[in-house]
Motif scaffolding. Sequence first.
Motif, PDB file in Angstrom:
ATOM      1  N   GLU A 198       1.282  17.034  26.475  1.00 50.57           N
ATOM      2  CA  GLU A 198       2.713  16.747  26.339  1.00 50.57           C
ATOM      3  C   GLU A 198       3.438  16.948  27.669  1.00 50.57           C
ATOM      4  O   GLU A 198       4.268  16.121  28.076  1.00 50.57           O
ATOM      5  CB  GLU A 198       3.333  17.646  25.267  1.00 50.57           C
ATOM      6  CG  GLU A 198       4.801  17.360  25.013  1.00 50.57           C
ATOM      7  CD  GLU A 198       5.436  18.327  24.023  1.00 50.57           C
ATOM      8  OE1 GLU A 198       6.662  18.267  23.864  1.00 50.57           O
ATOM      9  OE2 GLU A 198       4.703  19.142  23.427  1.00 50.57           O
ATOM     10  N   VAL A 199       3.118  18.041  28.349  1.00 53.11           N
ATOM     11  CA  VAL A 199       3.739  18.318  29.647  1.00 53.11           C
ATOM     12  C   VAL A 199       3.300  17.282  30.681  1.00 53.11           C
ATOM     13  O   VAL A 199       4.126  16.771  31.453  1.00 53.11           O
ATOM     14  CB  VAL A 199       3.383  19.742  30.130  1.00 53.11           C
ATOM     15  CG1 VAL A 199       3.893  19.961  31.559  1.00 53.11           C
ATOM     16  CG2 VAL A 199       3.985  20.792  29.202  1.00 53.11           C
TER      17      VAL A 199
ATOM     18  N   LYS B  81      10.040  30.719  25.042  1.00 57.94           N
ATOM     19  CA  LYS B  81       9.240  30.395  23.863  1.00 57.94           C
ATOM     20  C   LYS B  81       8.037  29.543  24.256  1.00 57.94           C
ATOM     21  O   LYS B  81       6.915  29.780  23.827  1.00 57.94           O
ATOM     22  CB  LYS B  81      10.079  29.659  22.823  1.00 57.94           C
ATOM     23  CG  LYS B  81       9.315  29.323  21.551  1.00 57.94           C
ATOM     24  CD  LYS B  81      10.185  28.539  20.581  1.00 57.94           C
ATOM     25  CE  LYS B  81       9.374  28.134  19.348  1.00 57.94           C
ATOM     26  NZ  LYS B  81      10.167  27.299  18.415  1.00 57.94           N
ATOM     27  N   ASP B  82       8.271  28.522  25.099  1.00 60.42           N
ATOM     28  CA  ASP B  82       7.184  27.643  25.537  1.00 60.42           C
ATOM     29  C   ASP B  82       6.110  28.432  26.279  1.00 60.42           C
ATOM     30  O   ASP B  82       4.915  28.265  26.036  1.00 60.42           O
ATOM     31  CB  ASP B  82       7.723  26.540  26.446  1.00 60.42           C
ATOM     32  CG  ASP B  82       8.537  25.512  25.679  1.00 60.42           C
ATOM     33  OD1 ASP B  82       8.476  25.528  24.438  1.00 60.42           O
ATOM     34  OD2 ASP B  82       9.239  24.711  26.318  1.00 60.42           O
TER      35      ASP B  82
ATOM     36  N   LYS C 170      11.397  27.679  29.341  1.00 58.89           N
ATOM     37  CA  LYS C 170      11.800  28.372  28.122  1.00 58.89           C
ATOM     38  C   LYS C 170      10.808  29.482  27.815  1.00 58.89           C
ATOM     39  O   LYS C 170       9.598  29.266  27.853  1.00 58.89           O
ATOM     40  CB  LYS C 170      11.861  27.394  26.947  1.00 58.89           C
ATOM     41  CG  LYS C 170      12.914  26.306  27.093  1.00 58.89           C
ATOM     42  CD  LYS C 170      12.904  25.385  25.887  1.00 58.89           C
ATOM     43  CE  LYS C 170      13.940  24.276  26.036  1.00 58.89           C
ATOM     44  NZ  LYS C 170      13.918  23.341  24.874  1.00 58.89           N
TER      45      LYS C 170
ATOM     46  N   ASP D  58      -0.448  20.816  24.096  1.00 59.35           N
ATOM     47  CA  ASP D  58       0.733  21.238  24.868  1.00 59.35           C
ATOM     48  C   ASP D  58       0.628  20.759  26.315  1.00 59.35           C
ATOM     49  O   ASP D  58       1.615  20.299  26.908  1.00 59.35           O
ATOM     50  CB  ASP D  58       0.868  22.769  24.836  1.00 59.35           C
ATOM     51  CG  ASP D  58       1.365  23.282  23.490  1.00 59.35           C
ATOM     52  OD1 ASP D  58       1.909  22.473  22.713  1.00 59.35           O
ATOM     53  OD2 ASP D  58       1.198  24.490  23.212  1.00 59.35           O
TER      54      ASP D  58
ATOM     55  N   THR E 261       7.750  23.531  34.380  1.00 62.74           N
ATOM     56  CA  THR E 261       8.012  23.107  33.000  1.00 62.74           C
ATOM     57  C   THR E 261       7.689  24.193  31.984  1.00 62.74           C
ATOM     58  O   THR E 261       8.484  24.457  31.085  1.00 62.74           O
ATOM     59  CB  THR E 261       7.191  21.835  32.671  1.00 62.74           C
ATOM     60  OG1 THR E 261       7.518  20.811  33.611  1.00 62.74           O
ATOM     61  CG2 THR E 261       7.503  21.342  31.264  1.00 62.74           C
ATOM     62  N   ILE E 262       6.532  24.840  32.129  1.00 66.19           N
ATOM     63  CA  ILE E 262       6.155  25.833  31.111  1.00 66.19           C
ATOM     64  C   ILE E 262       6.963  27.121  31.227  1.00 66.19           C
ATOM     65  O   ILE E 262       7.005  27.925  30.298  1.00 66.19           O
ATOM     66  CB  ILE E 262       4.652  26.166  31.159  1.00 66.19           C
ATOM     67  CG1 ILE E 262       4.271  26.904  32.449  1.00 66.19           C
ATOM     68  CG2 ILE E 262       3.819  24.907  30.965  1.00 66.19           C
ATOM     69  CD1 ILE E 262       2.854  27.450  32.436  1.00 66.19           C
TER      70      ILE E 262
ATOM     71  N   ASN F 149      -4.231  23.407  20.280  1.00 62.39           N
ATOM     72  CA  ASN F 149      -2.806  23.574  20.586  1.00 62.39           C
ATOM     73  C   ASN F 149      -2.558  23.614  22.091  1.00 62.39           C
ATOM     74  O   ASN F 149      -1.591  23.018  22.597  1.00 62.39           O
ATOM     75  CB  ASN F 149      -2.271  24.857  19.946  1.00 62.39           C
ATOM     76  CG  ASN F 149      -2.190  24.768  18.434  1.00 62.39           C
ATOM     77  OD1 ASN F 149      -2.101  23.663  17.884  1.00 62.39           O
ATOM     78  ND2 ASN F 149      -2.232  25.891  17.760  1.00 62.39           N
TER      79      ASN F 149
ATOM     80  N   GLU G  94       4.081  30.673  23.929  1.00 57.40           N
ATOM     81  CA  GLU G  94       3.099  29.926  23.151  1.00 57.40           C
ATOM     82  C   GLU G  94       1.903  29.538  24.017  1.00 57.40           C
ATOM     83  O   GLU G  94       0.747  29.609  23.576  1.00 57.40           O
ATOM     84  CB  GLU G  94       3.745  28.678  22.545  1.00 57.40           C
ATOM     85  CG  GLU G  94       4.710  28.986  21.400  1.00 57.40           C
ATOM     86  CD  GLU G  94       5.391  27.742  20.856  1.00 57.40           C
ATOM     87  OE1 GLU G  94       5.159  26.650  21.419  1.00 57.40           O
ATOM     88  OE2 GLU G  94       6.151  27.863  19.889  1.00 57.40           O
ATOM     89  N   PHE G  95       2.174  29.111  25.238  1.00 61.60           N
ATOM     90  CA  PHE G  95       1.101  28.767  26.154  1.00 61.60           C
ATOM     91  C   PHE G  95       0.170  29.953  26.373  1.00 61.60           C
ATOM     92  O   PHE G  95      -1.053  29.839  26.280  1.00 61.60           O
ATOM     93  CB  PHE G  95       1.676  28.318  27.502  1.00 61.60           C
ATOM     94  CG  PHE G  95       1.763  26.826  27.668  1.00 61.60           C
ATOM     95  CD1 PHE G  95       0.644  26.075  27.980  1.00 61.60           C
ATOM     96  CD2 PHE G  95       2.972  26.168  27.512  1.00 61.60           C
ATOM     97  CE1 PHE G  95       0.720  24.706  28.140  1.00 61.60           C
ATOM     98  CE2 PHE G  95       3.060  24.791  27.668  1.00 61.60           C
ATOM     99  CZ  PHE G  95       1.933  24.058  27.986  1.00 61.60           C
TER     100      PHE G  95
END
Length: 281
Positions: A223-224, A266-267, A264, A220, A260-261, A216, A270-271
């Motif tokens: 994606e970034v 939430k992002d 948000k 992630d 970017t991370i 994950n 999760e990271f």
Amino acid sequence: MPCKIIMPEEKIEKTEELFSKIAEATNSQKPIQPKDLKSNAPEMKRLKSWLFKEYRIDLEIKRGEKKVKRNDVINIKNDELAQIINSFVLQGPGTSRSNKKALFSTPKKYNAIFRKGYEKDKSKKEFLSSLIVFYQRYICIILKILESKKLPPDELNVFNNGKQVIFALLGVMYRLVNNDINLNDLKDDSKMIEDVDFVYGKFQYKEDDIDERLINLILDIVEVLNRIYEEKKADYNSVSNFFKTDKVYIEHILNKFSFTISKKDKDLKEFLENAEILKRI
């Protein structure tokens, strides 16, 4: 049979160091790699010795030397080790990817990677062994991701060209999850990552979901990275060129990644949750 006899004019106390310098000077004109010139260096021999004795890690410091083939032994080459230290710790994935010879031929780089007195510091020894074990898992996870064939073409292109950049960003997550650096400071000045002293220590996540978390985390990051590349695509001919230098990584990729991370909650949550596999213990 011609032979060369060398006799120092004065008594030499550091015999191993003398032999290493002789070998390096003698072989410098042969078509061999810079890493070969360091195979007899005292620090390389010490590293090979304690890694095997204490952690069952077989470090190849000479090309062609016999590997220890046992289920409880991890094999790694010294140039691979140089690459992962340079990416994860020193935040230089461009050099690791495009010019790994410089990790041995440039004294400043070589010293920062190998002449760190690992054998004298328990935290450094435990970190290095943890990093090697983690890297072996990283390689296995990369193969799993490729075999799954789930990445869209653009992200697959980033993934295939960005293995050292991804590993460097995992090094950033190591710092963040252990509170060694602050995300807001990183956003303000991404170059600060080069100035903050690296904190060594053992990290060995023991829970069963480590592979899932690492997958994950990597996906992630990819994606970034793909989003960052799309924004800068017009300035570069290819993904490969975008990942080529440490300067672009520090000034553009790392800077944009931190923004970017953090956009948000939430992002970021999760990271950091997935990055718990990198927490020191």
